[in-house]
Design an enzyme around this catalytic site. Structure first.
Site, mmCIF file in Angstrom:
data_model
loop_
_atom_site.group_PDB
_atom_site.id
_atom_site.type_symbol
_atom_site.label_atom_id
_atom_site.label_comp_id
_atom_site.label_asym_id
_atom_site.label_seq_id
_atom_site.Cartn_x
_atom_site.Cartn_y
_atom_site.Cartn_z
ATOM 1 N N ASN A 142 -17.561 -59.323 29.942
ATOM 2 C CA ASN A 142 -16.223 -58.684 29.137
ATOM 3 C C ASN A 142 -16.352 -57.211 29.824
ATOM 4 O OD1 ASN A 142 -16.443 -60.332 27.286
ATOM 5 N ND2 ASN A 142 -17.401 -59.468 25.523
ATOM 6 N N GLU A 192 -13.246 -60.658 27.804
ATOM 7 C CA GLU A 192 -12.618 -59.743 27.242
ATOM 8 C C GLU A 192 -12.370 -58.533 28.208
ATOM 9 O OE1 GLU A 192 -14.762 -57.605 24.105
ATOM 10 O OE2 GLU A 192 -15.415 -59.646 23.202
ATOM 11 N N GLU A 249 -21.933 -60.422 23.888
ATOM 12 C CA GLU A 249 -22.361 -59.061 24.095
ATOM 13 C C GLU A 249 -23.753 -58.723 23.261
ATOM 14 O OE1 GLU A 249 -19.313 -56.176 23.226
ATOM 15 O OE2 GLU A 249 -18.225 -56.932 24.576
ATOM 16 N N ARG A 307 -9.853 -67.612 22.492
ATOM 17 C CA ARG A 307 -11.298 -67.483 22.307
ATOM 18 C C ARG A 307 -11.519 -66.760 20.807
ATOM 19 N NH1 ARG A 307 -14.933 -62.485 23.991
ATOM 20 N NH2 ARG A 307 -16.494 -63.155 22.823
ATOM 21 N N TYR A 347 -14.696 -53.441 30.229
ATOM 22 C CA TYR A 347 -13.818 -52.230 29.807
ATOM 23 C C TYR A 347 -13.590 -50.995 30.847
ATOM 24 C CZ TYR A 347 -13.185 -54.809 25.621
ATOM 25 O OH TYR A 347 -12.874 -55.928 24.892
ATOM 26 N N HIS A 350 -20.578 -63.447 17.184
ATOM 27 C CA HIS A 350 -20.181 -62.274 17.570
ATOM 28 C C HIS A 350 -20.340 -61.161 16.454
ATOM 29 C CE1 HIS A 350 -16.481 -60.690 19.895
ATOM 30 N NE2 HIS A 350 -16.983 -59.496 19.172
HETATM 31 O O1 IFM Z 1 -13.712 -55.094 19.760
HETATM 32 C C1 IFM Z 1 -14.821 -55.157 20.551
HETATM 33 C C2 IFM Z 1 -15.332 -56.587 20.630
HETATM 34 O O2 IFM Z 1 -15.595 -56.878 19.328
HETATM 35 C C3 IFM Z 1 -16.419 -56.505 21.499
HETATM 36 N N1 IFM Z 1 -16.428 -56.122 22.867
HETATM 37 C C4 IFM Z 1 -15.470 -54.850 22.858
HETATM 38 C C5 IFM Z 1 -14.477 -54.939 21.924
HETATM 39 C C6 IFM Z 1 -13.842 -53.524 22.110
HETATM 40 O O3 IFM Z 1 -14.540 -52.445 21.497
#
Ligand code: IFM
Length: 460
Positions: free
Chosen positions: A294, A367, A172, A83, A296, A127
């Site tokens: 995505n 992600e 995002e 990706r 985290y 992006h």
């Molecule tokens: O690096 C970023 C990415 O560009 C978008 N999602 C989160 C990642 C980590 O912060």
């Protein structure tokens, strides 16, 4: 240091897609090569004080010139898919007008290189690197940007659709709205707080128009990459729960609901948006082939505490917002200060399935990753990043539990194959499976690279 889990990783389906992710601005460098125009992020990085280490991305990882070496690293990993994002200002230096064929040529070469190596190219069309000419005319606050995006999407698909099996419109939109236009932490550095909401609507419209344009150009399997976090209330009281609910609405439902249900989650909020919103929602909710998540970490949110500005991962949250971000205690943290909560991924995916039911198309984790600053050992050169391995193992186990609970997840992309330019943090945060020495641009696979290679191999 986390102890390795002695229980082997569960098996994923044989056709599960294993991938890695990057984005153009964070890795490519070569900002003026082959007719590329400037982007909002080129301008932002030049503003004093915007980037914490004072850096810019003019070189980044030099991927524009070293892409063959990077694709070889991916081939060594054995990933099924890569990706990446296409830089809009490479293809349309002013954001519109004549196509810069030399800019598109780069992605043509990259796609060919990937195909030769048996890796599926998965481009993201936006992006975050908005062409500066469009940003100077208001960027995502303007409806026109969404229409320009659709023309750009057509141009890219006309060139690449014959070899690209999966497409992503935008990445995002919540971060661009909140951090770029709301709080000013990211480009374009606007601090409009709730007046940033048109940027959300116009990115969503761009997504919908982009889907139409991609389909018209013959593109297959179209999705989006949206950031999502479970939102935990800091306390049981009404004020904390209301603040957490508002945060969930603004960062999760505001973006997923229009795409997946064709409605905004709150009528009052919809009434604040510009343009023919009801008609736009029909465009925005055109059926998708899949939906990208995505993930985290979760967010802990409570009522604002007057006079106490809060921060998350280096981002200051003004004290006068109607919610406050709290520190999540009791979990390890990455070097970015983000809590490591693997089960948050399961919670999130099960929650998406419960909220959207059969409207939720198959999911891909587009992600998931962590920032740790492990460097090559000065004697052996080895990069021992056990914490990254533990992070991904934990998240893969959580993902598997979500699948056992009935969530249809088809693939997992690690953020990122390479250490890269981490936006307002500059080069201080390293998310890569491969270490990049920014002085020499030498790439050194970390222990996590070998671990991921083995995970992929053992699943075959
Ligand atoms: O690096 C970023 C990415 O560009 C978008 N999602 C989160 C990642 C980590 O912060």
């Amino acid at each position: 240091m986390p102890a390795p889990d002695p229980v082997p990783l569960p098996r994923f389906p044989a056709d599960f897609l294993w991938g890695v992710s990057t984005s153009a601005f964070q890795i490519e460098g070569s900002p003026a090569a082959d007719g590329r125009g400037p982007s909002s992020w080129d301008a932002f990085t030049r503003e004093p004080g915007r980037i914490r280490d004072g850096s810019h991305a003019d070189t980044a990882t030099d991927h524009y010139r070293r892409y063959r070496e990077d694709v070889a690293l991916m081939a060594g990993l054995g990933v099924d898919a890569y990706r990446f994002s296409v830089s809009w200002p490479r293809v349309l230096p002013d954001g519109h007008g004549p196509i810069n064929a030399r800019g598109l040529d780069f992605y043509d070469r990259l796609v060919d290189e990937l195909c030769t190596r048996g890796i599926a190219p998965v481009p993201t069309l936006f992006h975050w690197d908005t062409p500066l000419a469009l940003e100077e005319r208001g960027g995502w606050l303007e409806r026109d940007t969404a229409e320009r995006f659709a023309a750009y999407a057509s141009a890219v698909a006309e060139r690449l659709a014959d070899r690209v099996p999966m497409w992503i419109t935008i990445n995002e939109p919540a971060e661009v709205t909140l951090l770029g236009y709301g709080l000013g932490e990211h480009a374009p550095g606007r601090q409009l707080v709730f007046d940033a909401l048109p940027a959300a609507h116009h990115q969503l419209l761009a997504h919908g128009l982009g889907v139409q344009a991609l389909r018209a150009a013959g593109a297959r399997r179209i999705g989006v990459a949206a950031s999502h976090s479970p939102v935990w209330a800091a306390g049981d009281g009404h004020a904390d729960r209301a603040a957490a609910d508002l945060y969930d609405l603004l960062t999760n439902r505001l973006f997923a609901d229009p795409i997946l249900t064709g409605a905004y989650p709150d009528e009052g909020l919809a009434a604040m948006l510009p343009g023919p919103v009801a008609e736009d929602l029909r465009t925005i909710s055109a059926p998708l082939d899949w939906y990208g998540v995505n993930y985290y970490n979760p967010m802990l949110v409570g009522a604002p505490e007057p006079g106490t500005p809060t921060a998350f991962g280096g981002i200051g949250i003004p004290a006068d917002l109607p919610f406050g971000i709290r520190q999540i205690d009791g979990y390890e943290q990455t070097d970015f200060g983000w809590p490591v909560v693997p089960d948050g991924l399961r919670e999130l995916l099960v929650g998406l399935r419960e909220r959207y039911g059969d409207r939720l198309p198959p999911l891909y984790i587009t992600e998931n990753g962590c920032s740790y600053g492990d460097a090559p050992d000065p004697v052996t050169g080895r990069v021992a990043d056990a914490r990254r391995i533990a992070y991904h193992e934990g998240h893969l186990r959580a993902l598997h539990r979500a699948m056992e609970q009935g969530v249809d997840v088809r693939g997992y992309f690690i953020w990122s194959i390479l250490d890269n330019f981490e936006w307002a943090e500059g080069y201080r945060q390293r998310f890569g499976l491969v270490h990049v020495d920014y002085a020499t641009l030498e790439r050194t696979p970390k222990d996590s690279y070998a671990w991921y290679r083995d995970v992929i191999e053992s699943g075959r």
